[in-house]
Design a protein around this motif. Structure first.
Motif, PDB file in Angstrom:
ATOM      1  N   MET A 163       0.844  -1.211   0.000  1.00  0.00           N
ATOM      2  CA  MET A 163       0.000   0.000   0.000  1.00  0.00           C
ATOM      3  C   MET A 163       0.874   1.254   0.000  1.00  0.00           C
ATOM      4  O   MET A 163       1.771   1.397   0.795  1.00  0.00           O
ATOM      5  CB  MET A 163      -0.886  -0.004   1.250  1.00  0.00           C
ATOM      6  N   TYR A 168      -5.275  -1.288  -7.697  1.00  0.00           N
ATOM      7  CA  TYR A 168      -6.448  -0.686  -7.057  1.00  0.00           C
ATOM      8  C   TYR A 168      -6.033   0.651  -6.462  1.00  0.00           C
ATOM      9  O   TYR A 168      -4.910   0.816  -5.996  1.00  0.00           O
ATOM     10  CB  TYR A 168      -7.005  -1.603  -5.982  1.00  0.00           C
ATOM     11  N   ALA A 169      -6.958   1.603  -6.485  1.00  0.00           N
ATOM     12  CA  ALA A 169      -6.634   2.920  -5.953  1.00  0.00           C
ATOM     13  C   ALA A 169      -7.853   3.551  -5.332  1.00  0.00           C
ATOM     14  O   ALA A 169      -8.989   3.175  -5.623  1.00  0.00           O
ATOM     15  CB  ALA A 169      -6.089   3.815  -7.055  1.00  0.00           C
ATOM     16  N   MET A 170      -7.603   4.503  -4.462  1.00  0.00           N
ATOM     17  CA  MET A 170      -8.652   5.307  -3.864  1.00  0.00           C
ATOM     18  C   MET A 170      -8.113   6.732  -3.854  1.00  0.00           C
ATOM     19  O   MET A 170      -6.929   6.939  -3.565  1.00  0.00           O
ATOM     20  CB  MET A 170      -8.898   4.809  -2.427  1.00  0.00           C
ATOM     21  N   ALA A 171      -8.932   7.708  -4.210  1.00  0.00           N
ATOM     22  CA  ALA A 171      -8.493   9.108  -4.165  1.00  0.00           C
ATOM     23  C   ALA A 171      -9.586   9.942  -3.534  1.00  0.00           C
ATOM     24  O   ALA A 171     -10.756   9.778  -3.867  1.00  0.00           O
ATOM     25  CB  ALA A 171      -8.186   9.620  -5.564  1.00  0.00           C
ATOM     26  N   ARG A 182      -4.182  -4.964  -4.039  1.00  0.00           N
ATOM     27  CA  ARG A 182      -5.511  -5.527  -3.778  1.00  0.00           C
ATOM     28  C   ARG A 182      -6.465  -4.373  -3.491  1.00  0.00           C
ATOM     29  O   ARG A 182      -6.049  -3.240  -3.265  1.00  0.00           O
ATOM     30  CB  ARG A 182      -5.469  -6.530  -2.626  1.00  0.00           C
ATOM     31  N   LYS A 183      -7.750  -4.689  -3.492  1.00  0.00           N
ATOM     32  CA  LYS A 183      -8.771  -3.650  -3.342  1.00  0.00           C
ATOM     33  C   LYS A 183      -8.540  -2.834  -2.068  1.00  0.00           C
ATOM     34  O   LYS A 183      -8.315  -3.395  -0.994  1.00  0.00           O
ATOM     35  CB  LYS A 183     -10.155  -4.299  -3.315  1.00  0.00           C
ATOM     36  N   ILE A 214      -9.794  -0.935   0.933  1.00  0.00           N
ATOM     37  CA  ILE A 214     -11.085  -0.887   1.635  1.00  0.00           C
ATOM     38  C   ILE A 214     -11.017  -0.075   2.925  1.00  0.00           C
ATOM     39  O   ILE A 214     -12.049   0.273   3.488  1.00  0.00           O
ATOM     40  CB  ILE A 214     -11.634  -2.301   1.938  1.00  0.00           C
ATOM     41  N   ASP A 215      -9.821   0.233   3.401  1.00  0.00           N
ATOM     42  CA  ASP A 215      -9.691   1.020   4.631  1.00  0.00           C
ATOM     43  C   ASP A 215      -9.878   2.500   4.294  1.00  0.00           C
ATOM     44  O   ASP A 215      -9.137   3.064   3.499  1.00  0.00           O
ATOM     45  CB  ASP A 215      -8.308   0.787   5.252  1.00  0.00           C
ATOM     46  N   ARG A 216     -10.887   3.122   4.882  1.00  0.00           N
ATOM     47  CA  ARG A 216     -11.192   4.520   4.588  1.00  0.00           C
ATOM     48  C   ARG A 216     -10.806   5.461   5.718  1.00  0.00           C
ATOM     49  O   ARG A 216     -11.166   6.639   5.695  1.00  0.00           O
ATOM     50  CB  ARG A 216     -12.684   4.673   4.309  1.00  0.00           C
ATOM     51  N   ALA A 217     -10.126   4.964   6.737  1.00  0.00           N
ATOM     52  CA  ALA A 217      -9.674   5.857   7.802  1.00  0.00           C
ATOM     53  C   ALA A 217      -8.620   6.805   7.225  1.00  0.00           C
ATOM     54  O   ALA A 217      -7.898   6.441   6.297  1.00  0.00           O
ATOM     55  CB  ALA A 217      -9.100   5.041   8.945  1.00  0.00           C
TER      56      ALA A 217
END
Lengths: 399, 181
Positions: free
Chosen positions: B1, B32-35, B57-58, B60-63
């Motif tokens: 990550m 996989y990414a989150m922005a 991997r996906k 999923i932790d949004r903290a």
């Protein structure tokens, strides 16, 4: 062919609604509204969605316009958030009592005062008694998928009940993720155009029976109430078919993650579930037997699912992003009621968290699990606690 | 990550950069990414923290992540000694400044470039987000320059794309030194 796109929860939901082809969209665009309705307005203006977009002057008008268009037999969508949902209050039981299958997206945000546009669940929890089906999603993919499933569920002749799909404000609505977009033709086959005899018509006029006296009212409520009994079967059927067609499903009213042989289980609602899953994995790797139960639907409530938790469970914690002032979190009340109905005596504890957007870290969640692993203390101790509360300290402005 | 954090002000495009990087990593590189931006009201000129998380991997932790692997500073007026609190020992800081000597208090590796000057040269406006994305790739190879160029192309109309593409590559080269192809 389906394709993948990097989208926010708002964009994913709006795209799901576009694929569902609502004939009428009624919405009010001012804060705390989200860009869901902005995107839909673009789709309609650009000719990508053949729908009548009614730009109303308030949320109260939005829900009343939705009531009217659904009464004409049109597939109808509206969206709101927080105080906007509260302003819709009068219209909500009008829609559900009339059994009109309106679908609504609600961005969960705190309620005033103190006014805040940050996430919690105090808005939608006020409306558990409104007669609407309520579902909460975990990520942008589930948001898109539930936009499509919600119409199918609401319009099912065995259901004919409005559905409120809840997305955590900011945490889901403003966060971008990879989302798989289903093919329009497949969606058309899964969700054909809405057909109903239950509508206003000059050819077959009927009364919507808007008022009744005491001699009929209670029987009406009894039937409305007991119709919810078979909604779980319909939800299961729809989700199974969705999984067959699109390769993704979410279970029924709830999802258990690693609850087999678990000693402690945390109940979650919405986007916090992802972080809790990771903590469960970490603790399991240390040989600590814990699990998480994601409550997807709060109406109908997953009573049977809760009662099906294994005998190994010695304590249950509930993460409540809401508070019924003077008592406890509302999910906690419902979970305890479910356990009581099944005569299961498991110590429970309520963890009020995330109010007004307060951060919840994985360390916070880990500490909760460690506390739950001492069931005797849970049994004896305070039942309602607050996570990340800083009463005597200087508060970090970044949350 | 990988946690990448962007510091800018409303209107500078810090969140657009976070989103472009996430899109390049997920849509074009199969990760996989989150922005997401720092949550709250959107105001021009107000400080904006943006985040990109990338994993195999996906995500999923949004903290909110406490620390980051890369800190990218679009607007140096936001930098105080407190930035050290969000850095891990191996984190790298990439900053838009012409006065790197002011930042001796940063304990980590510091890479600097005159992104404002470059943006003025290529765009005629001090919008530095694409330059800082180029610099990040020059330092870290998180995604390929080609894929970054592709998302810039997807995001901007043709004329703006051409200018931003040139800016992306120039910023990349400026921190890459002699080692770029």
């Amino acid at each position: 062919m389906s394709k993948k796109e990097f989208m926010s929860g708002d964009e994913a939901f709006a795209f799901g609604v576009k694929l569902a082809k609502p004939e009428v969209i009624a919405a009010y665009p001012i804060t705390p509204q989200t860009i869901v309705v902005e995107r839909l307005s673009d789709y309609v203006a650009d000719g990508d969605l053949d729908s009548q977009y009614i730009h109303v002057e308030s949320e109260h008008s939005a829900i009343m316009a939705a009531l009217g268009s659904s009464a004409m037999g049109a597939r109808t969508f509206t969206a709101t958030s927080s105080q906007g949902l509260l302003y819709m209050a009068e219209g909500l039981p009008y829609v559900s009592g009339s059994r009109f299958p309106v679908v609504m997206m609600n961005a969960n945000r705190a309620t005033a005062v103190p006014w805040s546009i940050y996430n919690d669940h105090n808005d939608s929890m006020m409306f558990l008694n409104s007669g609407w089906i309520q579902v909460y999603v975990e990520d942008a993919q589930e948001a898109l998928d539930m936009a499509i499933q919600a119409f199918r569920l609401a319009e099912d002749p065995r259901v004919m009940t409005p559905v409120m799909v809840n997305l955590d404000g900011f945490v889901l609505t403003h966060t971008y993720e990879l989302v798989e977009i289903p093919d329009q033709e497949l969606v058309d086959r899964f969700l054909p155009p809405y057909q109903t005899e239950h509508k206003m018509s000059l050819d077959a006029p009927k009364s919507v029976c808007i008022g009744v006296g005491p001699e009929y009212h209670m029987e009406f409520r009894y039937r409305q109430h007991h119709d919810f009994d078979h909604f779980p079967d319909v939800i299961r059927e729809i989700d199974s078919e969705y999984r067959e067609k699109f390769g993704r499903g979410y279970g029924v009213l709830s999802e258990q993650y690693r609850c087999e042989d678990a000693e402690a289980v945390l109940m979650t609602v919405g986007s916090i579930t992802g972080s809790v899953r990771e903590v469960v994995d970490d603790l399991r790797a240390e040989g600590i037997r814990v699990g998480v139960m994601k409550l997807r639907y709060l109406r109908p409530f997953p009573t049977e699912d809760i009662l099906s938790l294994p005998e190994s469970v010695k304590a249950i914690g509930v993460l409540d992003k809401n508070l019924s002032y003077g008592y406890e979190g509302t999910v906690y009340t419902n979970v305890n009621s479910a356990l009581s109905r099944g005569n299961r005596r498991i110590p429970t504890k309520d963890y009020i968290c995330g109010l007004g957007g307060r951060n919840i870290s994985k360390e916070n969640i880990r500490q909760i699990y460690l506390e739950l692993l001492n069931p005797a203390a849970i049994q004896e101790g305070e039942k309602v606690s607050f996570v990340n509360l800083h009463l005597d300290q200087e508060v970090d402005k970044n949350g | 990550m990988l946690d990448i954090r962007w510091y800018g002000r409303g209107g500078q495009g810090a969140f657009t950069a976070a989103r472009l990087l996430g899109r390049a990593a997920s849509v074009y590189e199969g990760k996989y990414a989150m922005a997401y931006p720092s949550f709250g009201p959107e105001r021009r000129g107000a400080p904006v923290w943006s985040f990109t998380r990338i994993d195999d991997r996906k995500v999923i932790d949004r903290a909110q992540p406490e620390k980051c692997d890369c800190l990218i500073v679009l607007d140096e007026t936001l930098v105080t000694e407190k930035v050290n609190e969000v850095l891990k020992p191996e984190s790298v800081v990439i900053m838009n400044t012409v006065k790197p000597e002011k930042y001796g208090f940063i304990q980590n590796r510091l890479v600097t470039l005159d992104a404002t000057g470059m943006a003025l040269q290529f765009l005629g406006r001090p919008i530095t987000n694409v330059a800082m994305l180029g610099a990040l790739l020059g330092v870290t190879d998180i995604v390929t320059l080609d894929h970054a160029d592709q998302v810039v192309k997807d995001n901007f109309p043709t004329k703006l794309y051409e200018k931003n593409s040139a800016l992306l590559k120039a910023a990349y080269a400026s921190v890459r030194g002699g080692s770029e192809e």
